[in-house]
Write a protein that holds these residues in place. Structure first.
Motif, PDB file in Angstrom:
ATOM      1  N   LEU A   6     -39.738  61.086   9.786  1.00 48.39           N
ATOM      2  CA  LEU A   6     -40.939  60.383  10.235  1.00 48.39           C
ATOM      3  C   LEU A   6     -40.700  58.869  10.215  1.00 48.39           C
ATOM      4  N   ALA A   7     -40.105  58.379   9.156  1.00 51.45           N
ATOM      5  CA  ALA A   7     -39.824  56.952   9.042  1.00 51.45           C
ATOM      6  C   ALA A   7     -38.823  56.499  10.103  1.00 51.45           C
ATOM      7  N   GLU A   8     -37.779  57.288  10.327  1.00 46.75           N
ATOM      8  CA  GLU A   8     -36.779  56.928  11.332  1.00 46.75           C
ATOM      9  C   GLU A   8     -37.388  56.880  12.730  1.00 46.75           C
ATOM     10  N   SER A   9     -38.206  57.859  13.068  1.00 56.03           N
ATOM     11  CA  SER A   9     -38.840  57.886  14.390  1.00 56.03           C
ATOM     12  C   SER A   9     -39.829  56.740  14.552  1.00 56.03           C
ATOM     13  N   THR A  10     -40.544  56.424  13.485  1.00 52.85           N
ATOM     14  CA  THR A  10     -41.465  55.284  13.523  1.00 52.85           C
ATOM     15  C   THR A  10     -40.683  53.999  13.744  1.00 52.85           C
ATOM     16  N   ALA A  11     -39.584  53.848  13.034  1.00 48.87           N
ATOM     17  CA  ALA A  11     -38.760  52.643  13.171  1.00 48.87           C
ATOM     18  C   ALA A  11     -38.234  52.513  14.600  1.00 48.87           C
ATOM     19  N   GLN A  12     -37.849  53.619  15.221  1.00 51.57           N
ATOM     20  CA  GLN A  12     -37.365  53.563  16.604  1.00 51.57           C
ATOM     21  C   GLN A  12     -38.451  53.065  17.547  1.00 51.57           C
ATOM     22  N   LEU A  13     -39.676  53.554  17.377  1.00 47.12           N
ATOM     23  CA  LEU A  13     -40.769  53.123  18.243  1.00 47.12           C
ATOM     24  C   LEU A  13     -41.082  51.646  18.020  1.00 47.12           C
ATOM     25  N   VAL A  14     -41.201  51.244  16.779  1.00 45.17           N
ATOM     26  CA  VAL A  14     -41.544  49.847  16.485  1.00 45.17           C
ATOM     27  C   VAL A  14     -40.442  48.916  16.970  1.00 45.17           C
ATOM     28  N   ARG A  15     -39.203  49.327  16.808  1.00 44.39           N
ATOM     29  CA  ARG A  15     -38.084  48.514  17.295  1.00 44.39           C
ATOM     30  C   ARG A  15     -38.169  48.360  18.813  1.00 44.39           C
ATOM     31  N   ALA A  16     -38.482  49.435  19.510  1.00 40.29           N
ATOM     32  CA  ALA A  16     -38.604  49.378  20.970  1.00 40.29           C
ATOM     33  C   ALA A  16     -39.727  48.437  21.394  1.00 40.29           C
ATOM     34  N   VAL A  17     -40.854  48.480  20.688  1.00 38.29           N
ATOM     35  CA  VAL A  17     -41.980  47.596  20.998  1.00 38.29           C
ATOM     36  C   VAL A  17     -41.612  46.152  20.670  1.00 38.29           C
ATOM     37  N   SER A  18     -41.067  45.933  19.500  1.00 38.11           N
ATOM     38  CA  SER A  18     -40.720  44.583  19.046  1.00 38.11           C
ATOM     39  C   SER A  18     -39.689  43.931  19.960  1.00 38.11           C
ATOM     40  N   ASP A  19     -38.717  44.716  20.415  1.00 36.53           N
ATOM     41  CA  ASP A  19     -37.651  44.190  21.265  1.00 36.53           C
ATOM     42  C   ASP A  19     -38.026  44.188  22.744  1.00 36.53           C
ATOM     43  N   GLN A  20     -39.255  44.588  23.056  1.00 33.68           N
ATOM     44  CA  GLN A  20     -39.774  44.615  24.419  1.00 33.68           C
ATOM     45  C   GLN A  20     -38.901  45.457  25.357  1.00 33.68           C
ATOM     46  N   HIS A  21     -38.557  46.648  24.917  1.00 37.39           N
ATOM     47  CA  HIS A  21     -37.779  47.559  25.753  1.00 37.39           C
ATOM     48  C   HIS A  21     -38.593  47.967  26.964  1.00 37.39           C
ATOM     49  N   GLU A  22     -37.924  48.601  27.902  1.00 38.79           N
ATOM     50  CA  GLU A  22     -38.575  49.102  29.109  1.00 38.79           C
ATOM     51  C   GLU A  22     -39.688  50.078  28.724  1.00 38.79           C
ATOM     52  N   PRO A  23     -40.787  50.097  29.494  1.00 38.05           N
ATOM     53  CA  PRO A  23     -41.899  51.013  29.183  1.00 38.05           C
ATOM     54  C   PRO A  23     -41.470  52.475  29.051  1.00 38.05           C
ATOM     55  N   GLY A  24     -40.521  52.918  29.843  1.00 35.77           N
ATOM     56  CA  GLY A  24     -40.056  54.305  29.755  1.00 35.77           C
ATOM     57  C   GLY A  24     -39.402  54.619  28.420  1.00 35.77           C
ATOM     58  N   LEU A  25     -38.643  53.675  27.891  1.00 31.41           N
ATOM     59  CA  LEU A  25     -37.999  53.868  26.588  1.00 31.41           C
ATOM     60  C   LEU A  25     -39.033  53.871  25.472  1.00 31.41           C
ATOM     61  N   ILE A  26     -40.024  52.993  25.583  1.00 29.35           N
ATOM     62  CA  ILE A  26     -41.088  52.952  24.576  1.00 29.35           C
ATOM     63  C   ILE A  26     -41.867  54.266  24.603  1.00 29.35           C
ATOM     64  N   GLU A  27     -42.191  54.746  25.782  1.00 28.85           N
ATOM     65  CA  GLU A  27     -42.937  56.001  25.910  1.00 28.85           C
ATOM     66  C   GLU A  27     -42.133  57.171  25.335  1.00 28.85           C
ATOM     67  N   ALA A  28     -40.824  57.208  25.602  1.00 31.27           N
ATOM     68  CA  ALA A  28     -39.979  58.272  25.054  1.00 31.27           C
ATOM     69  C   ALA A  28     -39.950  58.221  23.527  1.00 31.27           C
ATOM     70  N   ALA A  29     -39.858  57.020  22.968  1.00 30.57           N
ATOM     71  CA  ALA A  29     -39.865  56.876  21.505  1.00 30.57           C
ATOM     72  C   ALA A  29     -41.203  57.324  20.938  1.00 30.57           C
ATOM     73  N   LYS A  30     -42.287  56.995  21.627  1.00 33.58           N
ATOM     74  CA  LYS A  30     -43.622  57.400  21.173  1.00 33.58           C
ATOM     75  C   LYS A  30     -43.762  58.926  21.213  1.00 33.58           C
ATOM     76  N   GLU A  31     -43.273  59.547  22.274  1.00 29.23           N
ATOM     77  CA  GLU A  31     -43.354  61.007  22.375  1.00 29.23           C
ATOM     78  C   GLU A  31     -42.541  61.683  21.279  1.00 29.23           C
ATOM     79  N   ARG A  32     -41.334  61.154  20.988  1.00 32.51           N
ATOM     80  CA  ARG A  32     -40.530  61.723  19.896  1.00 32.51           C
ATOM     81  C   ARG A  32     -41.265  61.601  18.569  1.00 32.51           C
TER      82      ARG A  32
END
Length: 118
Positions: free
Chosen positions: A61-87
């Protein structure tokens, strides 16, 4: 001879450090509203606390949360953020009965991010 019951239950200390670092980075993410930055960073701090004592599924849970927050913080592409959120949402479903405190925190974080369109 029996193995200690705590074997395999300690969360990876690096995951907690990563979440703490992400909380610091999130507080400085100028592309997010100040209230969102503060609330999300506070929730990450709460999640770090929820990792101790360890509960089943908290590391994933912590690892998946970190992936999503990292994607948001680093302003990744919306598709990558959405994939991280779904995971993350999939991990929450698996973990909610085994780690209710941590999943509650993560669900609140998802709500905060959803409030800004993520």
């Amino acid at each position: 001879m029996q193995e200690p019951s705590s074997k395999g239950e300690e969360p990876d200390p690096q995951v907690a450090k990563d979440i703490e670092e992400l909380a610091r980075r999130l507080r400085e993410a100028e592309h997010l509203e100040p209230e969102v930055r503060e609330e999300a960073a506070d929730l990450l701090g709460d999640l770090t606390q929820a990792l101790h004592p360890p509960e089943p599924h908290t590391e994933e849970l912590a690892e998946s949360t970190a992936q999503l927050v990292r994607a948001v913080s680093d302003q990744h592409e919306p598709g990558l953020i959405e994939a991280a959120k779904e995971r993350l949402e999939e991990v929450v479903i698996k973990a909610e009965t085994k780690a209710p405190v941590a999943t509650d925190i993560v669900l609140r974080l998802i709500d905060v991010l959803a409030g800004i369109g993520i």
